[in-house]
Each structure stands twice: as structure tokens, then as C-alpha cells.
Design a protein around this motif. Structure first.
Motif, PDB file in Angstrom:
ATOM      1  N   GLN A  67      34.997  79.780  67.373  1.00 25.12           N
ATOM      2  CA  GLN A  67      36.091  79.214  66.205  1.00 25.12           C
ATOM      3  C   GLN A  67      37.168  79.188  66.992  1.00 25.12           C
ATOM      4  N   PRO A  68      38.064  78.037  66.660  1.00 21.95           N
ATOM      5  CA  PRO A  68      39.659  77.816  67.007  1.00 21.95           C
ATOM      6  C   PRO A  68      40.081  79.362  66.610  1.00 21.95           C
ATOM      7  N   GLY A  69      41.226  79.617  66.968  1.00 23.66           N
ATOM      8  CA  GLY A  69      42.077  80.783  66.419  1.00 23.66           C
ATOM      9  C   GLY A  69      42.270  82.035  67.259  1.00 23.66           C
ATOM     10  N   PHE A  70      41.127  82.254  68.356  1.00 26.31           N
ATOM     11  CA  PHE A  70      41.268  83.478  69.201  1.00 26.31           C
ATOM     12  C   PHE A  70      42.313  83.193  70.128  1.00 26.31           C
ATOM     13  N   ASN A  71      43.142  84.277  70.518  1.00 23.33           N
ATOM     14  CA  ASN A  71      44.124  84.044  71.593  1.00 23.33           C
ATOM     15  C   ASN A  71      44.200  85.523  72.428  1.00 23.33           C
ATOM     16  N   TYR A  72      44.813  85.284  73.632  1.00 24.46           N
ATOM     17  CA  TYR A  72      44.640  86.453  74.422  1.00 24.46           C
ATOM     18  C   TYR A  72      46.110  86.423  75.236  1.00 24.46           C
ATOM     19  N   ALA A  73      46.322  87.480  75.750  1.00 20.41           N
ATOM     20  CA  ALA A  73      47.585  87.918  76.138  1.00 20.41           C
ATOM     21  C   ALA A  73      47.417  88.322  77.795  1.00 20.41           C
TER      22      ALA A  73
END
Length: 318
Positions: free
Chosen positions: A296-302
Motif C-alpha cells: 500500500q502507499p503510505g510506507f516511508n523510511y529514513a
């Protein structure tokens, strides 16, 4: 001109090599180190703590432990450690694992009343002949090592749980119920390590353990190749041994981004109703290249390296 026989010989040789010479495009190595990457926005302060270790020439294993301790102690991060959402009976239960460049690893599962499960997992790795301790055994070990027993259910999480009891509706996508911080680091010596820690799915059944403390599922490190971590619906990651799959795809020549995408595609092909769930993979290879992919869209990472800090949206299947 190459004869037909010579052509067939070359074709056979290529097949024998297998997926190592597959369609995955090969690119010149970037050689980016040190570097630390982690899942979700709460990875930014976690990376900052890990970077202090890496910038001083420290080991990746020490960096990832120190990094994920930050969200473990932050009551505003409701899916990790102190302040994490409880199970359906109102108990905060924690899972974590850690793995270094030499395939040493430690894990705890269904741990209660101990704020820093990642550090307990580290001591399982360093001081016992075992990989995983669970439940009361894990807690007993933690107390023997000097950890302090404390209540991890904050007033805010307790209030949310009491509200949930009225409807008992479970949501599975992103912010409503994402779990886990997974962190991967490459140090100045070129060694990889990883850590993963979570309070698990909100309002889970008592005793449920997801992928996060399971080596090969929620985390895997192979210092010859790369490392991977996962977030989202742990049961789906366990069923595909997802992070081991990602690392093996990198061994066969895939970039971190390509490996994560193929792992997500495999879940989607086998699951059928994958649109109801979220799973995300994050990977880092030996050269410091990184990538991610999710359902799904919405996952982010640093990401943090010598150039600074970034928060990147993961590419998604949907």
C-alpha cells in the motif's frame, strides 16, 4: 559467427549459473558508508542516535541497538516499546531481534514489563548459547541482567484500548496499525548489522508473536551480500520468510529496491486478497545502496549518511 552448438553451450552455461546472472540489472557499486536506514518517520531520531556511533567509527551492531532504543523509550511511538498498544487483554507485549555481521543473533518474544527488548535480545546473543527467549523466561533473564520491571501501558494507550473494546475493529494498514522499527546499518569497516523491535499488532490475541523477533522473517543480515527488515502484517512476512528472501534475491544480483519489490510481488501472487493488508520491506546492500517496496502507499523510511538525513516514501504495488 557463433555456431548453433556454441550457442547451446553458452545457453547451458548461463542456465547453470542460475539466477545470479538473471534479468536483474547490474550497476557499478556506489560504496556509500557509513549509512543507517530505518522504517517509518520515527526512524529519523533513531537514525540520529545510531549515526553518533557510526560517525565515531563504531560498529554497526552497536549503532542499531542504540538507534532503536530511542523509539522503544518514546511513549509517543505507539507501536514500539513504552507506550505501545496492548493486546486485546490490555497487556503490552514486546518482540525484538538483533543480528551482527558474523551471523550472531538474539531475540526475545512476548516480553512484558521491560522497556528495552532490543538490549535484552543483544544480551541473549552475547551471553547465552541460544537465539531466542520468550515470555517469562525472557523476563527472568532480563531481570537477572539488571533490567528493571515497569508498567509499559501509558494512560493514552490504555484509553485507546478501552475505546477499542467498544467496537473491537481491527485495521491493518499503515498509520492505523503499523508496527515495528527495523534498522539496518553499514559501518566504516564495511560490516552490516540490523535490529527490529515492536509492540506488535494492536489488540492482538494474547500470546501472538509476529515476524519481528524471527530471524529470516522480520530481519536478516548476510555480511557478504546485504540486510533486510520488514514492517506491516507479520503473518504474511513469516509465511514467505520475507527478509531472507530479500537478501537471497540481492545475492542473485538484484538491487535492494528490486529485491524488495519481488518479495512484495510474491506475497501478492500467493495471497490473492493482498489489497486488504500492508507489508513493506527495506534493504541495504554491502555497497551502501538501499531500497524499499510495499503493498500500500503510505510506507516511508529514513536514511542518514554523510550527506544528511532523508525521509523517503517507499514505492508501492498499489
Amino acid at each position: 559467427m557463433t555456431s548453433r552448438r556454441r550457442f547451446l553451450q553458452l545457453s547451458t552455461l548461463t542456465g547453470a549459473v542460475g539466477l545470479a546472472t538473471s534479468a536483474f540489472a547490474k550497476k557499478p557499486p556506489v560504496q556509500r558508508k557509513p549509512i543507517v536506514i530505518s522504517t517509518w518517520e520515527h526512524g529519523i531520531p533513531a537514525n540520529a542516535a545510531a549515526w553518533q556511533v557510526l560517525a565515531e567509527g563504531g560498529r554497526a551492531i552497536d549503532a542499531v541497538e542504540q538507534g532503536v532504543r530511542v523509539p522503544e523509550a518514546d511513549p509517543e511511538v505507539r507501536t514500539v516499546g513504552f507506550g505501545g498498544y496492548p493486546d486485546r487483554d490490555g497487556n503490552v507485549t514486546l518482540d525484538a531481534c538483533i543480528m551482527d555481521e558474523n551471523m550472531n543473533c538474539g531475540a526475545v518474544a512476548f516480553l512484558q514489563n521491560i522497556k528495552h527488548p532490543i538490549s535484552v535480545a543483544r544480551l541473549v546473543m552475547d551471553k547465552t548459547p541460544h537465539v531466542m527467549l520468550v515470555g517469562e523466561g525472557a523476563k527472568k533473564f532480563a531481570l537477572e541482567q539488571g533490567f528493571v520491571e515497569e508498567n509499559l501501558l501509558t494512560d493514552a494507550s490504555k484509553a485507546d484500548w478501552q475505546q477499542w473494546l467498544k467496537t473491537q475493529e481491527i485495521k491493518q494498514i499503515n498509520i492505523e496499525n503499523h508496527d515495528t522499527i527495523g534498522m539496518l546499518a553499514l559501518d566504516n569497516q564495511g560490516n552490516l548489522s540490523g535490529a527490529c523491535t515492536t509492540s506488535g499488532a494492536a489488540y492482538k490475541m494474547q500470546g501472538r508473536v509476529g515476524d519481528s523477533p524471527i530471524i529470516g522473517s522480520g530481519l536478516y543480515v548476510d555480511n557478504e551480500v546485504g540486510a533486510a527488515t520488514a514492517t506491516g502484517m507479520g503473518e504474511l512476512v513469516i509465511k514467505t520468510v520475507g527478509c531472507h528472501l530479500v537478501v537471497e534475491l540481492m545475492r542473485q544480483g538484484a538491487s535492494p529496491a528490486e529485491a524488495c519489490e519481488e518479495a512484495v510481488q510474491r506475497i501478492a501472487r500467493k495471497l490473492g486478497d493482498f489489497k486488504a493488508f500492508q507489508v513493506g520491506f527495506l534493504a541495504l546492500n554491502k555497497n551502501g545502496e538501499y531500497g524499499a517496496h510495499c503493498i500500500q502507499p503510505g510506507f516511508n523510511y529514513a536514511v542518514q549518511d554523510k550527506s544528511g538525513t532523508q525521509l523517503i516514501d517507499g514505492k508501492s504495488l498499489l
